[in-house]
Design an enzyme around this catalytic site. Structure first.
Site, PDB file in Angstrom:
ATOM      1  N   ASP A 162       0.901  -1.137   0.000  1.00 28.68           N
ATOM      2  CA  ASP A 162       0.000   0.000   0.000  1.00 28.68           C
ATOM      3  C   ASP A 162       0.940   1.187   0.000  1.00 28.68           C
ATOM      4  O   ASP A 162       1.562   1.494   1.028  1.00 28.68           O
ATOM      5  CB  ASP A 162      -0.881   0.018   1.256  1.00 28.68           C
ATOM      6  CG  ASP A 162      -1.866   1.172   1.204  1.00 28.68           C
ATOM      7  OD1 ASP A 162      -1.436   2.294   0.894  1.00 28.68           O
ATOM      8  OD2 ASP A 162      -3.061   0.954   1.460  1.00 28.68           O
ATOM      9  N   HIS A 163       1.097   1.847  -1.135  1.00 30.72           N
ATOM     10  CA  HIS A 163       2.214   2.792  -1.234  1.00 30.72           C
ATOM     11  C   HIS A 163       2.060   3.991  -0.299  1.00 30.72           C
ATOM     12  O   HIS A 163       3.025   4.673  -0.012  1.00 30.72           O
ATOM     13  CB  HIS A 163       2.458   3.224  -2.689  1.00 30.72           C
ATOM     14  CG  HIS A 163       1.486   4.227  -3.221  1.00 30.72           C
ATOM     15  ND1 HIS A 163       0.256   3.898  -3.703  1.00 30.72           N
ATOM     16  CD2 HIS A 163       1.578   5.573  -3.347  1.00 30.72           C
ATOM     17  CE1 HIS A 163      -0.362   4.993  -4.097  1.00 30.72           C
ATOM     18  NE2 HIS A 163       0.407   6.026  -3.906  1.00 30.72           N
ATOM     19  N   HIS A 211      -5.788   2.813   1.138  1.00 28.73           N
ATOM     20  CA  HIS A 211      -4.973   3.947   1.591  1.00 28.73           C
ATOM     21  C   HIS A 211      -5.601   4.672   2.786  1.00 28.73           C
ATOM     22  O   HIS A 211      -4.940   4.929   3.787  1.00 28.73           O
ATOM     23  CB  HIS A 211      -4.784   4.963   0.455  1.00 28.73           C
ATOM     24  CG  HIS A 211      -4.185   4.386  -0.791  1.00 28.73           C
ATOM     25  ND1 HIS A 211      -3.220   3.414  -0.756  1.00 28.73           N
ATOM     26  CD2 HIS A 211      -4.400   4.646  -2.106  1.00 28.73           C
ATOM     27  CE1 HIS A 211      -2.871   3.107  -2.002  1.00 28.73           C
ATOM     28  NE2 HIS A 211      -3.579   3.832  -2.837  1.00 28.73           N
TER      29      HIS A 211
HETATM   30  C1  BG6 Z   1      -3.521   4.493  -6.423  1.00 29.37           C
HETATM   31  C2  BG6 Z   1      -4.881   4.566  -7.050  1.00 29.37           C
HETATM   32  O1  BG6 Z   1      -3.444   3.440  -5.505  1.00 29.37           O
HETATM   33  O2  BG6 Z   1      -3.248   5.715  -5.754  1.00 29.37           O
HETATM   34  C3  BG6 Z   1      -4.970   5.738  -8.002  1.00 29.37           C
HETATM   35  O3  BG6 Z   1      -5.142   3.362  -7.741  1.00 29.37           O
HETATM   36  C4  BG6 Z   1      -4.568   7.016  -7.314  1.00 29.37           C
HETATM   37  O4  BG6 Z   1      -6.287   5.854  -8.535  1.00 29.37           O
HETATM   38  C5  BG6 Z   1      -3.230   6.856  -6.596  1.00 29.37           C
HETATM   39  O5  BG6 Z   1      -4.468   8.036  -8.295  1.00 29.37           O
HETATM   40  C6  BG6 Z   1      -2.922   8.064  -5.744  1.00 29.37           C
HETATM   41  O6  BG6 Z   1      -1.612   7.971  -5.235  1.00 29.37           O
HETATM   42  P1  BG6 Z   1      -0.784   9.264  -4.857  1.00 29.37           P
HETATM   43  O7  BG6 Z   1       0.493   8.730  -4.306  1.00 29.37           O
HETATM   44  O8  BG6 Z   1      -0.594  10.051  -6.129  1.00 29.37           O
HETATM   45  O9  BG6 Z   1      -1.590  10.018  -3.859  1.00 29.37           O
END
Ligand code: BG6
Length: 506
Positions: free
Chosen positions: A187-188, A250
């Site tokens: 989960d980045h 997230h």
């Molecule tokens: C991803 C989603 O996990 O996270 C995307 O699938 C989203 O739809 C993205 O745009 C958002 O990540 P960040 O790091 O740009 O906030």
């Protein structure tokens, strides 16, 4: 100002990162740039390889050319160094493999088992940057071709399934090949600097923890806003929607980090055990509650950052009349001793006015005022953790307005800007997480039970929505979502946070 080094970092053991979906958007936009940047920082040991894998019949030189282009496009100019990019590209290889047949697997095995130069074994990692429907088939093939060794690791991109049953099925099938310790579910958001900073803020300071509970906190807000639409991902997104794409993973992970008890240590299982308890304490939102506790929205044509943008239904790959939500706002509660009765308001959406993620902790008002009427409105303290962009922690306080005019109070903010305080570049979340896999540290990855507990909470909401047969509420691109999402919080006598109190100089 202290200087912060994102440069030299301890070297890690050599690795073979095999990236399934190697020509896809995630690999080109995030994974290869992140690996290049870690290489530049000195963390990639010589002899390490990155092997792109997909069905496209490319030669390794074509893949290197693609990677070079991706680095040009997605790595900031001041981080691109011709010699270092050339060294990184040397580490790249490519094998065409069909995940659903035997085509290409022998070649991949040959490549992995016979590294061109290296005396000792490398950490073997398979990164599945593919549709989740391939996680099972790829794992089976990795076993069938003898590639899944007891020491190897597998990284699964989100989403893990689209509901509890499909998540369990994926977890079972991957789990039949790899042990839980070998599986890294990404989960980045957990790799973002300021998200990790929540642990430092809460457990590295004595100031906040005594107040971090229902006695002192009125409510919590979590906003993850994006300006982008669905881009080229219409096919995936329409099957998913904002709840599955952002909230189930997230935003819930952010809820966990705000809500969890202090873990025994930072050891991976301790942190994950505490997060799991939060997920298991989430009060269920069933069919009877979805109408009052959640709002779904879908953007219509509008303007974002001064440019006209189409509505969701006119985006490529979106079926006519789609009822998928691109925005969700909801109120949840953590049913436990610390948080009973404290609402957490969450919202996330695409095509909102700004790209911005923040967590707002709203403290309760003081219990008794000694200030005369006319001294100004007393605002309760508020702590704002800005995750992106402009990472910062702000604390809103009441202060005396300077001057001889008597006791007049004014809110002001203490502002800790990470860029100003620490300088330097903030590594992307993927840089941190990709290297954590090499280190064998899964603290910032989701354990099976976490993913399943998150689905267990999210699924009744989705079912509730389906049973009501209501279309998402429209909102104009470039606005903060449907008006119902504002009503959701205002009904409780509260408002969505909207800065700007001037920062106090300190
Ligand atoms: C991803 C989603 O996990 O996270 C995307 O699938 C989203 O739809 C993205 O745009 C958002 O990540 P960040 O790091 O740009 O906030």
């Amino acid at each position: 100002m202290h200087s912060r080094s994102t440069g030299a970092a301890p070297a890690l053991p050599p690795f073979d990162y095999t990236v399934f979906g190697g020509t896809g958007d995630l690999a080109l936009r995030k994974l290869l740039p992140a690996l290049y940047l870690r290489d530049k920082a000195g963390q990639v040991a010589d002899g390490s390889r990155i092997i792109g894998v997909s069905r496209s019949p490319l030669a390794p030189s074509d893949y290197r050319a693609k990677a070079e282009e991706a680095i040009r496009e997605h790595v900031p100019a001041d981080e691109r160094d011709t010699a270092l990019v050339a060294r990184f590209l040397e580490r790249l290889d490519y094998v065409p493999v069909d995940a659903t047949s035997d085509n290409g697997w022998d070649e991949l095995a040959e490549r992995l088992n016979n590294p061109p130069s290296r005396s000792s074994g490398a950490v073997r990692i398979f990164y599945l940057a593919t549709s989740p429907s391939l996680f099972g088939p790829v794992s089976d093939q990795l076993r069938a071709f003898g590639l899944a060794t007891p020491e190897s690791r597998v990284v699964l991109e989100k989403p893990i399934g689209r509901d509890l049953a499909s998540a369990q099925e994926i977890n079972d099938r991957v789990g039949a090949v790899f042990t839980e310790q070998q599986i890294y579910r990404i989960d980045h958001y957990l790799g973002k600097e300021t998200v990790q900073n929540l642990l430092a803020l809460r457990f590295g300071n004595s100031l906040f923890e005594p107040l971090w509970n229902a006695d002192h906190i009125d409510h919590v807000q979590i906003t993850v806003a994006e300006t982008v639409g669905v881009e080229e991902r219409g096919g995936y997104y329409d099957q998913s929607g904002a709840l599955r794409d952002m909230v189930q993973n997230h935003l819930l992970q952010l809820v966990c980090l705000v809500g969890m008890e202090c873990p025994i240590s930072l050891a991976q299982e301790s942190v994950r055990d505490e997060k799991l308890k939060v997920l298991r304490s989430l009060k269920s939102i069933g069919a009877d509650e979805v109408g009052g506790c959640t709002v779904r929205g879908q953007y219509r044509a509008g303007a974002v950052a001064g440019g006209a943008v189409p509505g969701y239904l006119d985006e490529p790959g979106i079926p006519p009349g789609s009822g998928t939500e691109t925005f969700v706002a909801l109120k949840l509660e953590i049913d436990n001793w610390r948080w009973a009765g404290v609402p957490f308001y969450l919202r996330s959406g695409k095509r909102l006015p700004a790209k911005m993620s923040e967590i707002v902790i709203q403290f309760r008002p003081i219990r008794h005022s000694i200030f005369p009427q006319g001294a100004g409105e007393l605002q309760a303290n508020r702590l704002i953790v800005r995750l992106q962009p402009d990472e910062s922690i702000r604390l809103h306080l009441m202060t005396k307005e300077p001057g001889p005019g008597g006791m007049r109070l004014r809110p002001a903010a203490l502002n800790l800007s990470f860029a100003q305080t620490f300088g330097g570049r903030f590594p992307d979340a993927y840089e941190r997480l990709l290297m954590d896999v090499v280190r064998g540290n899964s603290t910032l990855f989701m354990r099976r039970d976490e993913v399943e507990a998150a689905w267990q909470w999210a699924e009744p909401i989705i079912d509730g929505w389906m049973s009501r047969h209501e279309m998402p509420k429209p909102y104009i691109a470039g606005t903060w979502g449907p008006s119902q999402s504002i009503a959701l919080i205002e009904r409780d006598g509260r408002t969505w946070h909207d800065d700007e109190i001037p920062s106090a100089a300190f």
